[in-house]
Design an enzyme around this catalytic site. Structure first.
Site, mmCIF file in Angstrom:
data_model
loop_
_atom_site.group_PDB
_atom_site.id
_atom_site.type_symbol
_atom_site.label_atom_id
_atom_site.label_comp_id
_atom_site.label_asym_id
_atom_site.label_seq_id
_atom_site.Cartn_x
_atom_site.Cartn_y
_atom_site.Cartn_z
ATOM 1 N N LYS A 253 0.758 -1.196 0.113
ATOM 2 C CA LYS A 253 -0.059 0.023 0.049
ATOM 3 C C LYS A 253 0.949 1.261 0.149
ATOM 4 C CE LYS A 253 -0.548 -2.345 3.365
ATOM 5 N NZ LYS A 253 -0.806 -3.652 3.900
ATOM 6 N N VAL B 134 -5.371 -2.755 -1.179
ATOM 7 C CA VAL B 134 -6.796 -2.062 -0.384
ATOM 8 C C VAL B 134 -7.874 -3.513 -0.059
ATOM 9 C CG1 VAL B 134 -8.762 -0.649 -0.300
ATOM 10 C CG2 VAL B 134 -6.708 -0.105 -1.465
ATOM 11 N N GLY C 254 -0.797 -12.200 11.783
ATOM 12 C CA GLY C 254 -0.189 -11.725 10.852
ATOM 13 C C GLY C 254 -1.095 -10.627 10.322
ATOM 14 N N GLU D 85 0.775 -4.430 10.627
ATOM 15 C CA GLU D 85 2.016 -3.979 9.648
ATOM 16 C C GLU D 85 3.467 -4.344 10.660
ATOM 17 O OE1 GLU D 85 1.978 -2.616 6.584
ATOM 18 O OE2 GLU D 85 -0.088 -3.699 6.944
ATOM 19 N N LYS E 152 -4.662 3.545 2.071
ATOM 20 C CA LYS E 152 -5.793 2.890 1.200
ATOM 21 C C LYS E 152 -6.557 4.117 0.955
ATOM 22 C CE LYS E 152 -4.961 -1.409 3.835
ATOM 23 N NZ LYS E 152 -5.139 -1.969 5.083
ATOM 24 N N GLY F 180 -4.100 -10.780 6.316
ATOM 25 C CA GLY F 180 -3.925 -12.084 6.574
ATOM 26 C C GLY F 180 -2.945 -12.574 5.507
HETATM 27 N N1 HSE Z 1 -2.196 -3.993 8.477
HETATM 28 C C1 HSE Z 1 -3.170 -3.976 7.582
HETATM 29 C C2 HSE Z 1 -4.639 -4.391 8.210
HETATM 30 C C3 HSE Z 1 -2.901 -5.431 6.762
HETATM 31 O O1 HSE Z 1 -4.588 -4.848 9.432
HETATM 32 O O2 HSE Z 1 -5.397 -4.135 7.555
HETATM 33 C C4 HSE Z 1 -3.681 -5.207 5.399
HETATM 34 O O3 HSE Z 1 -3.529 -4.395 4.669
#
Ligand code: HSE
Length: 408
Positions: free
Chosen positions: A100, A127, A182, A185, A200, A298
């Site tokens: 992103k 996104v 997971g 970020e 996004k 994920g």
């Molecule tokens: N860290 C981001 C979230 C990962 O939690 O949405 C996906 O973009």
């Protein structure tokens, strides 16, 4: 046989390789092409990994191999991803990215580079994770004048907010769990403070309104200040609190992009989007309103979108079907928060009802809901919202929180 290179063998990159081999036969049938992953670029070694023999450490191996036609960039960050992706596109290799930050900061340049070199730069995974929303905006809904997009664009914060609401889990524990799963970020402050959702919004705004919107043009506020008491009061009002990323076109033609926590009434579909799920609502003249929904973060959900882009790139062959927007040499087309108007939620320290009625009458506002420790008033701009807060204070109901309300 056409070969794929995967840049970055972390959560998403390893998901792309795993899903590719799981569904290889189906993907080949779908594309009508024989495909294989030839290289995985990473600084690290992966002893014992089933694909350790594919790991390389030097991008030039990929750049100089004419068999590699498709590249999945899953490294994250701008450097060195920007240099690597630029070089791949210059070499005529189509790129699918989940990054992103890269698209939000350099999308205009990379799209132009792809076009110049007869290849594609796709970013469906950037996104909404697994949700197909970028491509439908560019294709299925392209016959409409789109006026606004708003949604839950960050799975980590949505997951944390839900854990706080439903399980009364402490913020730090919920964040730790999101990291273990997971979702978060590498630097979780990008999730919690809104930078990830902001990126996004930049991508959606650029795509919908046709000019690059850079992150520093987007008002961004994260969820750190949201207290359990805010959530509980919102529930009393039949609402939830969500981190909302949005962009809308104003009457004067400018656009207003923003990321902030908002109170979302339960009659809005978005209020029921929980956990790591994301939702993207779009308003347009032909179709009225539509919502895209699915897993927003994920390993395999994100890999699913990257692989979808690789498949599209294979099918597109040398046709350039990438989305496009132009460089923005100024920000005159972007409004700031002075132009923002929304109903407001206030949480107060003391009895609120009488103070709210009195303050609202003086400012020409309507009190929509009241509770012992708070109220919701009708739409107003930020200046009026501050004046209302001051009037509540003067009437003895000191304001502990003020949050805009999402109105459909
Ligand atoms: N860290 C981001 C979230 C990962 O939690 O949405 C996906 O973009």
């Amino acid at each position: 046989m056409k070969k794929i290179a995967v840049l970055g063998y972390g959560v998403v990159g390893s998901g792309v390789v795993e899903l590719f081999y799981k569904n290889k036969a189906k993907i080949e049938k779908n594309t009508g092409a024989e495909l294989d992953v030839k290289y995985i670029l990473d600084l690290r070694e992966f002893p014992g990994d089933p694909y350790e023999d594919k790991v390389v450490h030097d991008i030039s191996v990929i750049l100089n191999d004419p068999e590699v036609c498709y590249v999945a960039e899953c490294m994250g960050g701008v450097n060195p991803a920007f240099q690597f992706v630029s070089s791949c596109l210059e070499a005529g290799k189509s790129v699918a990215t989940s990054n992103k930050q890269l698209v939000a900061e350099k999308g205009d340049i990379l799209l132009q580079l792809a076009k110049k070199n007869d290849c594609n730069f796709f970013f469906e995974a950037s996104v909404g994770g697994a949700i197909p929303c970028i491509r439908p905006l560019h294709t299925c809904l392209a016959g409409n004048d789109i006026s606004a997009v708003a949604g839950i664009l960050n799975g980590t914060t949505n997951f944390i907010l839900e854990k706080m609401f439903c399980d009364e889990m402490a913020f730090d524990d919920a964040l730790k769990l999101a990291q273990e799963l997971g979702y978060a970020e590498r630097d979780p402050s990008a999730d919690v403070d809104g930078a990830d959702a902001c990126r996004k919004v930049c991508i959606l705004a650029s795509l919908v309104f046709g000019k690059h919107v850079y992150p520093d043009s987007v008002y961004t506020k994260g969820i750190r200040d949201i207290a359990l008491e805010d959530v509980q009061l919102a529930q009393t009002f039949g609402s939830a609190i969500k981190l909302i990323g949005s962009v809308k076109r104003l009457e004067d033609g400018r656009i207003l992009p923003a990321v902030m926590p908002m109170v979302v009434p339960s009659d809005s579909l978005i209020s029921h989007v929980d956990g790591v799920f994301n939702a993207v609502m779009v308003w347009g003249d032909g179709f009225d309103k539509t919502m895209f929904y699915g897993r927003g973060a994920g390993k395999l959900p994100t890999a699913s979108a990257v692989l979808g882009d690789i498949i599209d790139a294979v099918k597109a062959a040398h046709t350039v079907t990438s989305h496009e927007w132009i460089l923005a040499d100024n920000t005159d087309f972007i409004a700031d928060m002075d132009a923002f108007s929304a109903p407001r939620f206030y949480r107060t320290a003391a009895c609120c009802a009488d103070a709210a009625e009195q303050a609202a009458a003086a400012l020409g506002l309507e009190v929509c809901k009241t509770a012992e420790n708070g109220c919701i008033v009708s739409a107003c701009d930020n200046k009026t919202a501050e004046a209302f807060a001051k009037a509540l204070e003067e009437a003895g109901a000191s304001v502990l929180a003020q949050i805009p309300v999402l109105a459909d």
